[in-house]
Enzyme design. Structure first.
Site, PDB file in Angstrom:
ATOM      1  N   LYS A 232      58.490  66.658  -5.068  1.00 50.94           N
ATOM      2  CA  LYS A 232      57.305  66.385  -5.897  1.00 50.94           C
ATOM      3  C   LYS A 232      57.654  65.465  -7.075  1.00 50.94           C
ATOM      4  CE  LYS A 232      53.464  66.495  -7.982  1.00 50.94           C
ATOM      5  NZ  LYS A 232      52.198  66.034  -7.443  1.00 50.94           N
ATOM      6  N   CYS A 286      50.346  63.509 -14.748  1.00 53.30           N
ATOM      7  CA  CYS A 286      51.338  63.639 -13.674  1.00 53.30           C
ATOM      8  C   CYS A 286      52.388  62.538 -13.768  1.00 53.30           C
ATOM      9  CB  CYS A 286      50.639  63.570 -12.318  1.00 53.30           C
ATOM     10  SG  CYS A 286      49.298  64.742 -12.193  1.00 53.30           S
TER      11      CYS A 286
HETATM   12  N1  SAJ Z   1      48.386  52.803 -12.402  1.00 55.55           N
HETATM   13  C1  SAJ Z   1      48.674  51.512 -12.750  1.00 55.55           C
HETATM   14  N2  SAJ Z   1      48.895  50.617 -11.760  1.00 55.55           N
HETATM   15  C2  SAJ Z   1      48.838  50.963 -10.440  1.00 55.55           C
HETATM   16  C3  SAJ Z   1      48.565  52.298 -10.092  1.00 55.55           C
HETATM   17  C4  SAJ Z   1      48.337  53.201 -11.108  1.00 55.55           C
HETATM   18  O1  SAJ Z   1      48.730  51.147 -13.932  1.00 55.55           O
HETATM   19  O2  SAJ Z   1      49.034  50.086  -9.600  1.00 55.55           O
HETATM   20  C5  SAJ Z   1      48.146  53.789 -13.468  1.00 55.55           C
HETATM   21  C6  SAJ Z   1      46.750  54.390 -13.444  1.00 55.55           C
HETATM   22  O3  SAJ Z   1      45.824  53.571 -14.083  1.00 55.55           O
HETATM   23  C7  SAJ Z   1      46.990  55.690 -14.175  1.00 55.55           C
HETATM   24  C8  SAJ Z   1      48.384  56.075 -13.750  1.00 55.55           C
HETATM   25  O4  SAJ Z   1      48.990  54.893 -13.269  1.00 55.55           O
HETATM   26  O5  SAJ Z   1      46.956  55.494 -15.571  1.00 55.55           O
HETATM   27  C9  SAJ Z   1      48.467  57.142 -12.688  1.00 55.55           C
HETATM   28  O6  SAJ Z   1      47.476  56.926 -11.703  1.00 55.55           O
HETATM   29  P1  SAJ Z   1      47.751  57.127 -10.150  1.00 55.55           P
HETATM   30  O7  SAJ Z   1      46.489  56.829  -9.443  1.00 55.55           O
HETATM   31  O8  SAJ Z   1      48.952  56.371  -9.744  1.00 55.55           O
HETATM   32  O9  SAJ Z   1      48.188  58.642 -10.030  1.00 55.55           O
HETATM   33  P2  SAJ Z   1      47.537  60.040 -10.502  1.00 55.55           P
HETATM   34  O10 SAJ Z   1      48.236  60.465 -11.758  1.00 55.55           O
HETATM   35  O11 SAJ Z   1      46.067  60.010 -10.515  1.00 55.55           O
HETATM   36  O12 SAJ Z   1      48.011  60.977  -9.281  1.00 55.55           O
HETATM   37  C10 SAJ Z   1      49.381  61.024  -8.956  1.00 55.55           C
HETATM   38  C11 SAJ Z   1      49.539  60.855  -7.441  1.00 55.55           C
HETATM   39  N3  SAJ Z   1      50.939  60.669  -7.101  1.00 55.55           N
HETATM   40  C12 SAJ Z   1      51.383  59.623  -6.371  1.00 55.55           C
HETATM   41  O13 SAJ Z   1      50.633  58.752  -5.998  1.00 55.55           O
HETATM   42  C13 SAJ Z   1      52.818  59.601  -6.045  1.00 55.55           C
HETATM   43  C14 SAJ Z   1      48.962  62.078  -6.716  1.00 55.55           C
HETATM   44  O14 SAJ Z   1      49.196  61.991  -5.317  1.00 55.55           O
HETATM   45  C15 SAJ Z   1      49.611  63.344  -7.278  1.00 55.55           C
HETATM   46  O15 SAJ Z   1      49.081  64.510  -6.646  1.00 55.55           O
HETATM   47  C16 SAJ Z   1      49.288  63.415  -8.758  1.00 55.55           C
HETATM   48  O16 SAJ Z   1      49.897  62.273  -9.380  1.00 55.55           O
HETATM   49  C17 SAJ Z   1      49.831  64.704  -9.317  1.00 55.55           C
HETATM   50  O17 SAJ Z   1      49.025  65.631  -9.546  1.00 55.55           O
HETATM   51  O18 SAJ Z   1      51.055  64.839  -9.439  1.00 55.55           O
END
Ligand code: SAJ
Length: 434
Positions: A232, A286
């Site tokens: 995780k 996360c």
């Molecule tokens: N972000 C960027 N650029 C990107 C992708 C995301 O700046 O290309 C930013 C988003 O705007 C946000 C942050 O990253 O601020 C996180 O967003 P996210 O969509 O990447 O992830 P979370 O936090 O919504 O969910 C993540 C997911 N983990 C992965 O993709 C490895 C989800 O599957 C997990 O279940 C979740 O964390 C968790 O609960 O741990």
């Protein structure tokens, strides 16, 4: 006291994966993961009791309502409640399966705080019967599932607990199965994603797997608890490092005077390159948190993961500096900040870089701020008295001389550079370019 039971009987006499109607799953923690999980389980025929320390949350769920915004969740909870399969309580009842889905925040110096998990274990311990299975879903530092076993053992010397590394069966089973769902797609991903299930012993993993197999369409992969805990943290660290690459690239591109969105779009046409998107920093509870769990467990060697965290945190500082420079360029001009959520199309403002930037600007430039956030019904906490106003998109665009895209909500995506002609624009998400 009820007679001891075996979780195998929870599936009913006819089908291995069909829950018997008179057996229960308890989900401790009715937040962004616990509530959807409880509702999905109920929709698959389980009798579920959700437990939360908040009486308000318990009342809301018992009335068939939801206290969080998540696609399809309101319908799912209403149906589960109407069917009588989902109830909520502040007390932990006796059950076959206990799932722990409580927060694991960061404590001082970026170390993990597992006190809510320990509290959940203490609440479960007095009620648990031989044959039951406890599953930790909260993102946790390695060793947390064994710590849960230790807490239960201390309170229940009558029970024989399974021991990590031993093949010997215990009176109860303990496993770790991390949630992996994406906010905004939680209900769908709860069912569709593969799951990693790590037992304290192999038998524990099999016992927990039986529950997941009853509702998961993806693969249910078993391993040991420590591997599952590490998996995780690895997943979210992987994403953080990759976003850090994009964020660092955006700062380098600014220095070089090249357009980072063009660079990424063209580089991604290489068959083995897949760069993520820069933004104003990384938010949520996360990705911006979990890598620290790995770093704090191996501080001397986790250099890349630590640096990625620092790069992503710096991107918020850098973005704010750029906004301040634009504000200085138009003294007294209004600035429209588009979006406060931690990512597009959700109402979650926790650990949001957009929110942090807006709050910091509000301290000194509040009178000039127009906050446009379709997911906020009122001015969010922290802005009161600063002079910052919540505004509609049209009103903000009419008035503002500076426009900053902090979140690429769908509600903003129709905007084109032509709509913002004559204004100073900083699009941290490349929304109008992409
Ligand atoms: N972000 C960027 N650029 C990107 C992708 C995301 O700046 O290309 C930013 C988003 O705007 C946000 C942050 O990253 O601020 C996180 O967003 P996210 O969509 O990447 O992830 P979370 O936090 O919504 O969910 C993540 C997911 N983990 C992965 O993709 C490895 C989800 O599957 C997990 O279940 C979740 O964390 C968790 O609960 O741990």
């Amino acid at each position: 006291m009820n007679a001891p039971f075996d979780t195998a009987t929870a599936f009913g006499p006819d089908a291995e994966t069909q829950p018997a109607p008179d057996h229960q799953v308890v989900v401790v923690g009715l937040g962004y993961i616990g509530l959807p999980t409880a509702a999905v389980l109920a929709s698959y025929g389980w009798n579920v009791c959700g437990v939360d320390v908040s009486e308000k949350v318990v009342e809301t769920v018992n009335a068939g309502g939801v206290h969080i915004e998540e696609r399809d969740l309101d319908r799912l909870v209403r149906e589960a409640s109407d069917s009588g399969r989902l109830t909520a309580s502040t007390e932990v009842p006796t059950a076959h399966f206990y799932m722990i889905a409580v927060p694991t925040p960061l404590a001082d110096e970026n170390t993990p705080d597992i006190s809510y998990v320990e509290a959940a274990a203490r609440a479960i311990a007095p009620r648990i019967l031989p044959g039951a299975c406890v599953i930790v879903e909260s993102t946790s530092p390695v060793g947390t599932t064994e710590r849960v076993a230790q807490v239960i053992a201390e309170m229940r010397p009558d029970l024989k607990l399974p021991v990590f590394g031993s093949q010997e069966a215990g009176d109860i089973a303990l496993a770790y199965c991390p949630e992996r769902v994406l906010p905004g797609k939680i209900v769908r991903e709860l069912v569709q994603n593969d799951r990693v299930i790590g037992g304290i012993t192999p038998e524990c993993a099999e016992r927990a797997k039986a529950l997941y197999c009853s509702f998961v369409e993806g693969d249910c992969l078993t391993t040991n608890a420590r591997v599952a805990e590490t998996v995780k943290l690895t997943e979210n660290s992987f994403r953080d490092v990759n976003i850090a690459f994009a964020n660092e690239l955006s700062v380098i591109a600014d220095d070089l005077g090249v357009n980072v969105w063009d660079v990424i779009a063209l580089a991604n046409r290489h068959p083995r390159v897949n760069i993520l998107q820069p933004g104003p920093g990384v938010g949520g509870h996360c990705i911006a948190v979990d890598p620290w769990f790995l770093v704090s467990s191996a501080p001397k060697v986790a250099r890349l993961i630590r640096t990625a965290r620092e790069v992503n945190d710096f991107k918020a500082v850098y973005s704010e500096r750029r906004i301040r420079a634009l504000l200085d360029a138009v003294p007294d001009g209004k600035v429209a900040l588009l979006g406060l959520a931690f990512k597009p199309d959700i109402d979650d403002f926790r650990e949001s870089p957009a929110m942090e930037i807006a709050l910091s600007l509000a301290k000194t430039r509040g009178q000039r701020l127009m906050l446009v956030e379709p997911f906020a019904e009122e001015l969010p906490q922290g802005f009161a008295g600063t002079g910052a106003q919540l505004a509609g998109l049209d009103e903000a665009l009419e008035t503002a001389e500076v426009v900053v895209v902090l979140v690429d909500h769908t509600a903003f995506k129709h905007l084109t550079p032509a709509d913002l002609a004559g204004k100073l624009v900083y699009d941290t998400r490349g929304m109008m370019k992409r």
